[in-house]
Design a protein around this motif. Structure first.
Motif, PDB file in Angstrom:
ATOM      1  N   LEU A  72      48.997  75.094  66.302  1.00  0.00           N
ATOM      2  CA  LEU A  72      48.703  76.290  65.517  1.00  0.00           C
ATOM      3  C   LEU A  72      49.419  76.264  64.179  1.00  0.00           C
ATOM      4  O   LEU A  72      48.968  76.859  63.213  1.00  0.00           O
ATOM      5  N   VAL A  73      50.562  75.554  64.113  1.00  0.00           N
ATOM      6  CA  VAL A  73      51.271  75.429  62.843  1.00  0.00           C
ATOM      7  C   VAL A  73      50.573  74.401  61.949  1.00  0.00           C
ATOM      8  O   VAL A  73      50.700  74.436  60.736  1.00  0.00           O
ATOM      9  N   SER A  74      49.800  73.520  62.561  1.00  0.00           N
ATOM     10  CA  SER A  74      49.108  72.493  61.775  1.00  0.00           C
ATOM     11  C   SER A  74      47.909  73.113  61.056  1.00  0.00           C
ATOM     12  O   SER A  74      47.487  74.214  61.381  1.00  0.00           O
ATOM     13  N   PRO A  75      47.355  72.406  60.068  1.00  0.00           N
ATOM     14  CA  PRO A  75      46.237  72.983  59.309  1.00  0.00           C
ATOM     15  C   PRO A  75      44.904  73.051  60.053  1.00  0.00           C
ATOM     16  O   PRO A  75      43.930  73.496  59.491  1.00  0.00           O
ATOM     17  N   CYS A 128      56.199  80.043  59.082  1.00  0.00           N
ATOM     18  CA  CYS A 128      55.247  78.971  59.413  1.00  0.00           C
ATOM     19  C   CYS A 128      53.802  79.458  59.398  1.00  0.00           C
ATOM     20  O   CYS A 128      52.886  78.685  59.674  1.00  0.00           O
ATOM     21  N   GLU A 138      47.105  78.924  55.066  1.00  0.00           N
ATOM     22  CA  GLU A 138      46.470  77.614  55.240  1.00  0.00           C
ATOM     23  C   GLU A 138      47.157  76.562  54.378  1.00  0.00           C
ATOM     24  O   GLU A 138      47.375  75.436  54.802  1.00  0.00           O
ATOM     25  N   LYS A 194      50.546  75.699  55.824  1.00  0.00           N
ATOM     26  CA  LYS A 194      50.456  74.809  56.982  1.00  0.00           C
ATOM     27  C   LYS A 194      50.306  73.343  56.587  1.00  0.00           C
ATOM     28  O   LYS A 194      50.795  72.462  57.284  1.00  0.00           O
ATOM     29  N   LYS A 195      49.613  73.126  55.473  1.00  0.00           N
ATOM     30  CA  LYS A 195      49.432  71.744  55.031  1.00  0.00           C
ATOM     31  C   LYS A 195      50.727  71.126  54.531  1.00  0.00           C
ATOM     32  O   LYS A 195      50.887  69.912  54.529  1.00  0.00           O
TER      33      LYS A 195
END
Lengths: 368, 248
Positions: free
Chosen positions: A208-211, B53, B75, B78-79
């Motif tokens: 969920l923290v990832s894009p 985060c 978004e 997060k990247k």
């Protein structure tokens, strides 16, 4: 797209490396078809019966021989005494006793009327009923033969035609049922468990923290199970056609299309379960008790829905498997086209969309 | 060290119903800094980190991470971040290489990048022999180091570590911190929560949370001086004793 493929590949690794998952996914459908096909059958064959023949004349001997030679009955014992019948039944070895009174042939010849008594063990009512019907049919058959030369004043001849399933094979009704059961189990339980497992191990948080968008995670989780379900549908259909001899009378394409629809419904349900549970055990429990049992009990494949009390009949309408079972039976056995099943298809589509929207909404709420 | 801000937090608050998990906190983290976030269990560390985060939306206040707003640009955040949670975050039934490939894949890295860097990472961690073994066969310390390398594999600006060394022996913990120093040297900002006070000494700057508020924030040396304490342990005990919330 690259994200997505990495994800799908990872899911396949999970599935292919876990022998238990593989066993459930690929072994279970085959096992179920074989169990239902060969072990569970409600046909009555070679039932052990006893005869109490008080006349021992031409007619009774001929009848007994005819009964014994049919594939439904094996005459295990000849009784000599009316009193011994009760004891025989209590040993549980025989299912029925045929009693001929004294002077059977004489009555038949002189009065055109004779009596036979069938006493059946009705502790298993279905079997008792079936046996009594078979025995009656054999006796009627005998009667028709001896009256052939003497014309009766009136005769009504009943000709029965069993449409769609002339041999009355049990397989015709449970193949669609097993399909519903297997797809429900594979898609709903397995998807629910695989998502909840990631919550349990903590990898879900990292995802969920990832894009990656949550929707992509959900779809990538579902894709491998969708593909494996296709394999299951194919293997069940092949087994039923080539091993059990159940025909596919309708369009194969239509059958596969509705199976995909039902698979999607089950997947959506699995996602919903995964978003409301926190442990794998809970997900499994809800899938089994909340979905698997209703699928077996209320889809109409074990017990006819028409005979259920009204509340159960109403509840059965929210069981997706009921609609799928009806569709598959119509398409596969009766050879019906889309024009006659569109209502059921519509209901199933509605359910699928409802579960899908609800589960995606739930999934997002959990994020905030 | 330059003055570019990696994280800015301005009067940030998070409420769950009547409960204020994070109460009006403000701080800044410079690029390349190792910033320690300390506090007892239930002090609000994890909640604060989750907001940064993009996992949780703040109730009020402002914050930017890598220059992006936590309300509207999650978004983009997060990247640009990496994350390692207190729970072990690799897949046990995938091999070392497959784990790296998977996480790099979901960050959209090219095959070439993944291939080249996988070799480097595996060599740095001395995992050449284990590269094609399942992660579950590795000892916990190795797994944690691998998890950290995976978290910074896509070269994020900031890496968030949520109690990364739980359950690890002191020697491995020391090795783990060496990895953190190496990462910081390449310009990655490290934001780490912990309740091991010896680890607090390794940070450039620490901030101590008590009951959702920031009670103290400075370099470990300054904090020890201010509290007249010999170690961070003592500093923490003096501050945490004031806590009203019980351990959760």
């Amino acid at each position: 797209m690259k994200q997505f493929f990495s994800f799908v590949k990872k899911e396949f690794h999970h599935i292919l490396r876990d022998p238990r998952t593989m066993l459930i996914l690929l072994g279970m459908p085959i096992a179920q078809i074989i169990i239902f096909g060969f072990a569970l059958t409600n046909e009555v064959k070679n039932s052990k019966i006893a005869v109490l023949d008080n006349s021992k004349d031409v007619a009774t001997t001929a009848l007994i021989q005819q009964i014994n030679s049919s594939r439904y009955f094996d005459i295990e014992k000849s009784l000599t005494d009316y009193k011994s019948i009760d004891a025989e039944f209590k040993t549980g070895k025989i299912k029925m006793v045929i009693v001929f009174p004294q002077g059977f042939n004489e009555d038949l010849q002189h009065f055109n009327k004779a009596q036979v008594q069938l006493i059946a063990d009705a502790s298993d009512p279905n079997v008792a009923n079936t046996l009594a019907n078979y025995a009656t049919a054999i006796i009627m058959d005998y009667q028709n033969r001896i009256t052939d030369d003497r014309k009766l004043p009136y005769t009504i001849h009943t000709e029965i035609q069993m449409l769609y399933n002339p041999q009355l094979m049990g397989a015709y009704s449970f193949v669609p049922g097993v399909m519903a059961m297997v797809l429900m189990l594979v898609c709903t339980m397995m998807t629910a468990i695989t998502i909840v497992r990631e919550k349990e191990t903590g990898t879900m948080e990292v995802l969920l923290v990832s894009p990656v968008q949550p929707l992509k995670i959900v779809i990538a989780k579902a894709v491998p199970y969708l593909l494996l379900s296709m394999v299951n549908i194919m293997s069940i259909l092949m087994l039923s056609v080539f091993v059990l001899g159940v025909p596919i009378n309708g369009s194969l394409l239509l059958l596969i299309a509705v199976s995909i629809l039902f698979t999607l419904t089950s997947l959506a349900l699995g996602l919903l379960i995964s978003s409301v549970t926190a442990s794998q055990q809970a997900a499994m429990f809800i899938s089994l008790v909340g979905l698997f049992l209703p699928t077996v009990m209320l889809s109409g494949f074990m017990f006819p829905i028409e005979n259920m009390p009204l509340p159960l009949r109403i509840i059965s309408n929210v069981v997706p498997a009921k609609w799928f079972y009806t569709i598959v039976k119509s398409v596969m056995i009766k050879g019906v086209g889309f024009s006659l099943i569109w209502k059921e298809v519509l209901v199933l589509t509605g359910m699928m969309l409802f579960f899908l929207v609800l589960s995606i909404k739930k999934f997002k709420i959990r994020l905030a | 060290m330059n003055d570019v801000k990696a994280i800015t937090v301005d009067h940030l608050t998070k409420k769950f119903g009547n409960f204020t998990a994070v109460d009006n906190i403000s701080f800044e983290v410079k690029k390349g800094e190792i910033f320690g976030f300390l506090g007892a269990n239930g002090a609000g560390k994890t909640t604060a980190m989750r907001m940064l985060c993009g996992l949780s939306i703040p109730s009020s206040g402002n914050a930017t991470v890598a220059g992006f707003d936590v309300y509207h640009q999650t978004e983009k955040i997060k990247k640009n971040i990496g994350y390692m949670s207190q729970k072990f975050s690799l897949y046990e039934d995938l091999t070392v290489k497959e784990n790296i490939r998977f996480y790099a894949g979901i960050y959209g890295k090219s095959n070439e990048f993944i291939k080249n860097k996988t070799g480097v990472v595996i060599k740095d961690l001395h995992l050449e022999k284990e590269a094609n073994k399942l992660v579950k066969s590795l000892p916990l310390g190795w797994k944690q180091k691998l998890a950290f390398s995976v978290a910074i594999f896509h070269e994020p600006e900031i890496v968030f570590l949520d109690e990364p060394t739980g359950g690890v022996d002191p020697v491995t913990r020391r090795e783990f911190w060496n990895l953190i120093y190496e990462a910081a040297a390449t310009g990655i900002t490290v934001f780490v929560t912990t309740h091991y006070m010896d680890e607090a000494e390794y940070c450039n700057r620490v901030c101590i949370m008590v009951d959702g508020r920031i009670d103290a924030m400075d370099t470990p040396q300054q904090l020890k001086k201010a509290c007249d304490a010999a170690s961070m342990d003592e500093v923490f005990l003096k501050l945490a004793r004031k806590a009203l919330r019980s351990d959760t």
